[in-house]
Design an enzyme around this catalytic site. Structure first.
Site, PDB file in Angstrom:
ATOM      1  N   LYS A 187       2.718 -15.536   2.897  1.00  0.00           N
ATOM      2  CA  LYS A 187       2.931 -16.295   1.666  1.00  0.00           C
ATOM      3  C   LYS A 187       4.420 -16.615   1.607  1.00  0.00           C
ATOM      4  O   LYS A 187       5.130 -16.232   0.662  1.00  0.00           O
ATOM      5  CB  LYS A 187       2.444 -15.461   0.463  1.00  0.00           C
ATOM      6  CG  LYS A 187       2.409 -16.222  -0.855  1.00  0.00           C
ATOM      7  CD  LYS A 187       1.299 -17.253  -0.933  1.00  0.00           C
ATOM      8  CE  LYS A 187       1.392 -18.042  -2.241  1.00  0.00           C
ATOM      9  NZ  LYS A 187       0.447 -19.189  -2.284  1.00  0.00           N
ATOM     10  N   ASP A 244      -3.486 -18.279   0.966  1.00  0.00           N
ATOM     11  CA  ASP A 244      -4.510 -18.949   0.149  1.00  0.00           C
ATOM     12  C   ASP A 244      -5.266 -19.984   0.981  1.00  0.00           C
ATOM     13  O   ASP A 244      -6.496 -20.092   0.911  1.00  0.00           O
ATOM     14  CB  ASP A 244      -3.902 -19.571  -1.117  1.00  0.00           C
ATOM     15  CG  ASP A 244      -2.640 -20.371  -0.855  1.00  0.00           C
ATOM     16  OD1 ASP A 244      -2.085 -20.297   0.263  1.00  0.00           O
ATOM     17  OD2 ASP A 244      -2.189 -21.087  -1.774  1.00  0.00           O
ATOM     18  N   ASP A 277      -6.543  -6.740   4.015  1.00  0.00           N
ATOM     19  CA  ASP A 277      -7.639  -6.053   3.321  1.00  0.00           C
ATOM     20  C   ASP A 277      -8.588  -7.093   2.738  1.00  0.00           C
ATOM     21  O   ASP A 277      -9.811  -7.033   2.924  1.00  0.00           O
ATOM     22  CB  ASP A 277      -7.061  -5.175   2.201  1.00  0.00           C
ATOM     23  CG  ASP A 277      -8.143  -4.488   1.387  1.00  0.00           C
ATOM     24  OD1 ASP A 277      -9.102  -3.984   2.005  1.00  0.00           O
ATOM     25  OD2 ASP A 277      -8.040  -4.474   0.154  1.00  0.00           O
ATOM     26  N   ASP A 335     -12.518  -8.632   4.396  1.00  0.00           N
ATOM     27  CA  ASP A 335     -13.806  -8.609   3.690  1.00  0.00           C
ATOM     28  C   ASP A 335     -14.438 -10.005   3.723  1.00  0.00           C
ATOM     29  O   ASP A 335     -15.644 -10.155   3.942  1.00  0.00           O
ATOM     30  CB  ASP A 335     -13.634  -8.187   2.226  1.00  0.00           C
ATOM     31  CG  ASP A 335     -13.830  -6.688   2.026  1.00  0.00           C
ATOM     32  OD1 ASP A 335     -13.560  -5.935   2.978  1.00  0.00           O
ATOM     33  OD2 ASP A 335     -14.249  -6.282   0.928  1.00  0.00           O
ATOM     34  N   TYR A 339       0.814  -1.210   0.000  1.00  0.00           N
ATOM     35  CA  TYR A 339       0.000   0.000   0.000  1.00  0.00           C
ATOM     36  C   TYR A 339       0.852   1.267   0.000  1.00  0.00           C
ATOM     37  O   TYR A 339       0.417   2.316  -0.464  1.00  0.00           O
ATOM     38  CB  TYR A 339      -0.910   0.038   1.237  1.00  0.00           C
ATOM     39  CG  TYR A 339      -2.248  -0.622   1.052  1.00  0.00           C
ATOM     40  CD1 TYR A 339      -2.346  -1.982   0.798  1.00  0.00           C
ATOM     41  CD2 TYR A 339      -3.418   0.117   1.149  1.00  0.00           C
ATOM     42  CE1 TYR A 339      -3.578  -2.592   0.643  1.00  0.00           C
ATOM     43  CE2 TYR A 339      -4.653  -0.483   0.995  1.00  0.00           C
ATOM     44  CZ  TYR A 339      -4.727  -1.832   0.741  1.00  0.00           C
ATOM     45  OH  TYR A 339      -5.952  -2.411   0.588  1.00  0.00           O
TER      46      TYR A 339
HETATM   47  C1  IPM Z   1     -10.411  -0.898   3.736  1.00  0.00           C
HETATM   48  C2  IPM Z   1     -10.644  -0.300   2.372  1.00  0.00           C
HETATM   49  C3  IPM Z   1      -9.454   0.590   2.025  1.00  0.00           C
HETATM   50  C4  IPM Z   1      -8.219  -0.269   2.021  1.00  0.00           C
HETATM   51  C5  IPM Z   1      -9.600   1.350   0.698  1.00  0.00           C
HETATM   52  C6  IPM Z   1     -10.852   2.186   0.664  1.00  0.00           C
HETATM   53  C7  IPM Z   1      -8.383   2.181   0.393  1.00  0.00           C
HETATM   54  O1  IPM Z   1     -10.829  -1.307   1.436  1.00  0.00           O
HETATM   55  O2  IPM Z   1     -10.312  -0.124   4.718  1.00  0.00           O
HETATM   56  O3  IPM Z   1     -10.342  -2.121   3.843  1.00  0.00           O
HETATM   57  O4  IPM Z   1      -7.916  -0.923   1.018  1.00  0.00           O
HETATM   58  O5  IPM Z   1      -7.525  -0.303   3.052  1.00  0.00           O
HETATM   59 MG    MG Z   2     -10.952  -3.253   2.262  1.00  0.00          MG
END
Ligand code: IPM
Ligand code: MG
Length: 358
Positions: A193, A225, A249, A253, A143
């Site tokens: 990884k 993975d 990240d 999710d 990042y």
């Molecule tokens: C998160 C989001 C952010 C990230 C984006 C919006 C830059 O997806 O906080 O997980 O990738 O960190």
């Molecule tokens: Mg995110």
């Protein structure tokens, strides 16, 4: 005590969900005898519209005058990836994380008892329970590494994104994970990884050194993975999961999805000094903005994390979490978590119900 809280209301549903969190915070203040004062901070797409950049000068400095920061959501199609970096809301979010030194991102993913049916996994899997804490490194890795874009002679344009990690960065996030595990079920899974990446091999060696310092914590290495697969096969095996920025990240999710509603999950981003940043993990949902449809629970639970991690107010945090569970147990639902055809309440009503339970 008086606590000063920066509010980044942001874009889309951000302002609506922050309003409800403030309503709940004020109820907590009345009940426990604290006063919360708020400072509005302009950041995100709304800042681009107002002053031409998503991260106005002095944003971090203003936040640093506060004890903690509560953020609704930033982003939206209006300020997409075709726009210059300084106009994009994501640029602001990354800059704020870096400028406030928020290297540890805590994303709890737990199946709330009243919503067990919302879990998309098989019933027998859901019944084993989900209660994990994703600890994502937030200010390093790909990042923030050097980027490049250049012409080649024969392959057109080529780009690079550098992923770099130092021992210092790995050790400090690792310690956070082990310390958190001690307050929970005493298990750490470190995700990397290492079969491919040099950064992961360093990550793993630092984690192994830390694991020896925390012999009371059960430690395991998990390849990223495989982790993605284990999260849907049997998430009950995980307690604390620690990983680098981009893996975190993606996996966070996935972890949020298996709990049934992304509208319920809070997060905390903390460093070695105040202020910490608290935000729901969902986005700005422009499609439902301004319609009183958004679920404010993730932001309200983010305020609970603020009580716990920034202010060390464990009873206040528990009061918020218990109020949320009580309202859900009574069957109140916002549209995102309502059974098809069932009656749902709006953002404000949900906030009022939770505040009333405090
Ligand atoms: C998160 C989001 C952010 C990230 C984006 C919006 C830059 O997806 O906080 O997980 O990738 O960190
Ligand atoms: Mg995110």
């Amino acid at each position: 005590m008086n606590y000063k809280i920066a509010l980044i209301r942001g874009d889309g549903i951000g302002p609506e969900v922050v309003n409800e969190a403030v309503r709940v915070l004020d109820a907590v203040g009345r009940k426990f005898g604290h006063s919360f004062t708020y400072v509005d901070v302009l950041m995100g797409g709304c800042a681009t519209d107002a002053v031409g950049k998503s991260y106005p000068d002095g944003t971090a400095e203003l936040c640093k005058t506060c004890d903690a920061v509560l953020l609704g959501a930033v982003g939206g199609p209006k300020w997409g990836s075709d726009k210059p970096a300084e106009q994009r809301p994501e640029t602001a979010l990354l800059a704020l994380r870096k400028d406030l030194g928020l290297y540890a991102n805590l994303r709890p993913a737990a199946l709330r008892p009243a919503l067990a049916d919302a879990c998309p996994l098989k019933r027998e899997t859901a019944e084993r329970g989900i209660d994990l804490m994703m600890v994502r490194e937030l200010t390093g890795g790909i990042y923030f590494g050097k980027r490049g874009r250049y012409e080649t002679e024969d392959r057109g344009v080529e780009c690079t994104d550098l992923m770099a990690y130092s021992e210092m960065e790995i050790e400090r996030i690792g310690r956070r994970a082990f310390e958190l595990a001690r307050l929970r079920r005493k298990k750490v899974a470190s995700v990397d990884k290492a079969n491919v990446l040099e950064t992961s091999r360093l990550w793993r060696s630092v984690m192994h050194r830390l694991a020896q310092e925390y012999p009371d914590v059960e430690y395991s290495d998990v390849l990223v993975d495989n982790c993605a697969m284990q999260l849907v096969r049997d998430p009950s095996q995980f307690d604390v999961v620690v990983t680098e920025n981009m893996f975190g990240d993606i996996l966070s999710d996935e972890a949020s999805m298996i709990t049934g509603s992304i509208g319920l999950l809070p997060s905390a981003s903390i460093g070695d000094s105040a202020p910490g940043l608290y935000e729901p993990i969902h986005g700005s949902a422009p499609d439902i903005a301004g319609q009183d449809k958004a679920n404010p629970i993730a932001t309200i639970l983010s305020a609970a994390m603020m009580m716990r991690y920034s202010f060390h107010l464990a009873d206040e945090a528990a009061a918020i979490e218990n109020a949320v569970d009580a309202v859900l147990a009574e069957g109140w639902r916002t549209p995102d978590i309502a059974e098809p055809g069932a009656q749902a309440v709006g953002t404000q009503k949900m906030g009022e119900l939770i505040a009333a339970k405090i």
